[in-house]
Write a protein that holds these residues in place. Structure first.
Motif, PDB file in Angstrom:
ATOM      1  N   VAL A 167      43.627  30.085 -27.762  1.00  0.00           N
ATOM      2  CA  VAL A 167      43.094  29.225 -28.815  1.00  0.00           C
ATOM      3  C   VAL A 167      41.578  29.400 -28.883  1.00  0.00           C
ATOM      4  O   VAL A 167      40.882  29.254 -27.870  1.00  0.00           O
ATOM      5  CB  VAL A 167      43.430  27.744 -28.570  1.00  0.00           C
ATOM      6  N   LEU A 193      45.841  31.530 -31.753  1.00  0.00           N
ATOM      7  CA  LEU A 193      45.679  30.421 -32.687  1.00  0.00           C
ATOM      8  C   LEU A 193      44.196  30.226 -32.980  1.00  0.00           C
ATOM      9  O   LEU A 193      43.426  29.853 -32.088  1.00  0.00           O
ATOM     10  CB  LEU A 193      46.261  29.137 -32.105  1.00  0.00           C
ATOM     11  N   HIS A 195      42.170  27.926 -34.070  1.00  0.00           N
ATOM     12  CA  HIS A 195      42.151  26.489 -34.324  1.00  0.00           C
ATOM     13  C   HIS A 195      40.941  25.832 -33.675  1.00  0.00           C
ATOM     14  O   HIS A 195      40.406  26.316 -32.673  1.00  0.00           O
ATOM     15  CB  HIS A 195      43.403  25.812 -33.749  1.00  0.00           C
ATOM     16  N   SER A 200      43.845  19.972 -32.701  1.00  0.00           N
ATOM     17  CA  SER A 200      45.134  20.645 -32.514  1.00  0.00           C
ATOM     18  C   SER A 200      45.918  20.143 -31.313  1.00  0.00           C
ATOM     19  O   SER A 200      46.860  20.795 -30.873  1.00  0.00           O
ATOM     20  CB  SER A 200      44.890  22.160 -32.349  1.00  0.00           C
TER      21      SER A 200
END
Length: 302
Positions: A167, A193, A195, A200
């Motif tokens: 992430v 990801l 994000h 999140s």
């Protein structure tokens, strides 16, 4: 500056793995606190954290050329306010530029010395990556927060992890991370990801629990993470993310906050976690004070 010149003159042949050659930032070489010298084979990277006089730069360049005449080298000057100037001083860099790391044979990483102040691989985190390699169990599920170019993920998957969720807010960094996985033949099991982590938590928690959560955030990056206020927000989420017996590797790289800061955050906001150990830093990054140096702390959920 003499300590750097002496280190260059007495160095052995250029190492075959990426590593730090001179660490003035550690305060052990008075007068050189603003200087570092790294090797990303076949190139050298000289970094100054304050303006460097032309005469001083010329002297360092002459020393580099005398010791390693065939090596290309780059100079980067970082100044207050985030200003960064980078110059290729001699030779040509490989494209793509791929390096290996001492102590973890066989793993390759893409680096880029002429773009930005981060180069694709943080050399001071070498022992952190070794720790992950040694502590990931076959079949483990790993959450890699603030993943950058996903070096931790590559190591974890090579060590036998079944899945790593990477992430990071930067699509560009994750794109390099994907290429790192391809370079090492570990695409299966890796997720990426792009994000904002703090928006999140629901998705990340539903994807858990994880056997290992790695947190390697910037210490101060406006709009992303400010350690003094955001590490507490991060710590609160860890118990819900971890499987029983799972581990968290918490990293912090600022001389302004010592390990007591991280310990305090965990005690207050994630008291379920038990401290395991502090991962030592590479010898090349020795510092006058361990409190100032990179902090990599391991915790476990009983």
């Amino acid at each position: 500056m003499q300590a750097l010149l002496d280190a260059i003159a007495t160095s052995a042949a250029l190492p075959q793995d990426a590593q730090r050659l001179f660490h003035g930032r550690g305060g052990l070489h008075p007068g050189c606190e603003h200087l570092t010298l790294d090797v990303y084979p076949p190139a050298l990277l000289l970094t100054s954290f304050e303006p460097l006089a032309d005469e001083a730069l010329a002297a360092i360049g002459a020393a580099i050329t005398a010791r390693w005449p065939e090596a290309p080298w780059v100079f980067q000057c970082r100044q207050e306010g985030g200003r960064v100037q980078t110059r290729l001083m001699a030779g040509t860099l490989p494209d793509p530029h791929v390096v290996t790391e001492a102590g973890i044979p066989g793993i390759r990483y893409l680096v880029h010395l002429l773009r930005g102040q981060n180069h694709g691989l943080f050399l001071d985190m070498a022992e952190g990556r070794r720790w992950v390699r040694e502590h990931v169990s076959p079949g483990a599920r790993v959450l890699n927060l603030f993943a950058y170019t996903c070096a931790f993920s590559v190591v974890a998957l090579q060590a036998g992890a079944a899945e790593v969720v990477n992430v990071d807010m930067s699509d560009g960094a994750l794109a390099i991370g994907r290429r790192n996985h391809e370079l090492n033949g570990v695409k299966a099991g890796a997720k990426f990801l792009a994000h904002d982590i703090f928006n999140s938590w629901g998705k990340l928690t539903r994807g858990g629990p994880y056997d290992l959560v790695i947190c390697d955030p910037p210490s101060f990056q406006k709009g992303s993470f400010v350690a003094t206020k955001d590490y507490a927000r991060l710590a609160k989420r860890l118990p819900a993310l971890l499987a029983p017996g799972g581990q968290a590797l918490l990293c912090l790289n600022t001389p302004k906050l010592g390990p007591d800061f991280l310990h305090g955050v965990v005690v207050e906001h994630a008291p379920e976690l038990a401290f395991v150990e502090r991962v030592p830093n590479p010898v090349a990054f020795a510092d006058v004070s361990e409190d100032r140096a990179l902090k990599v702390l391991a915790y476990r959920l009983p």
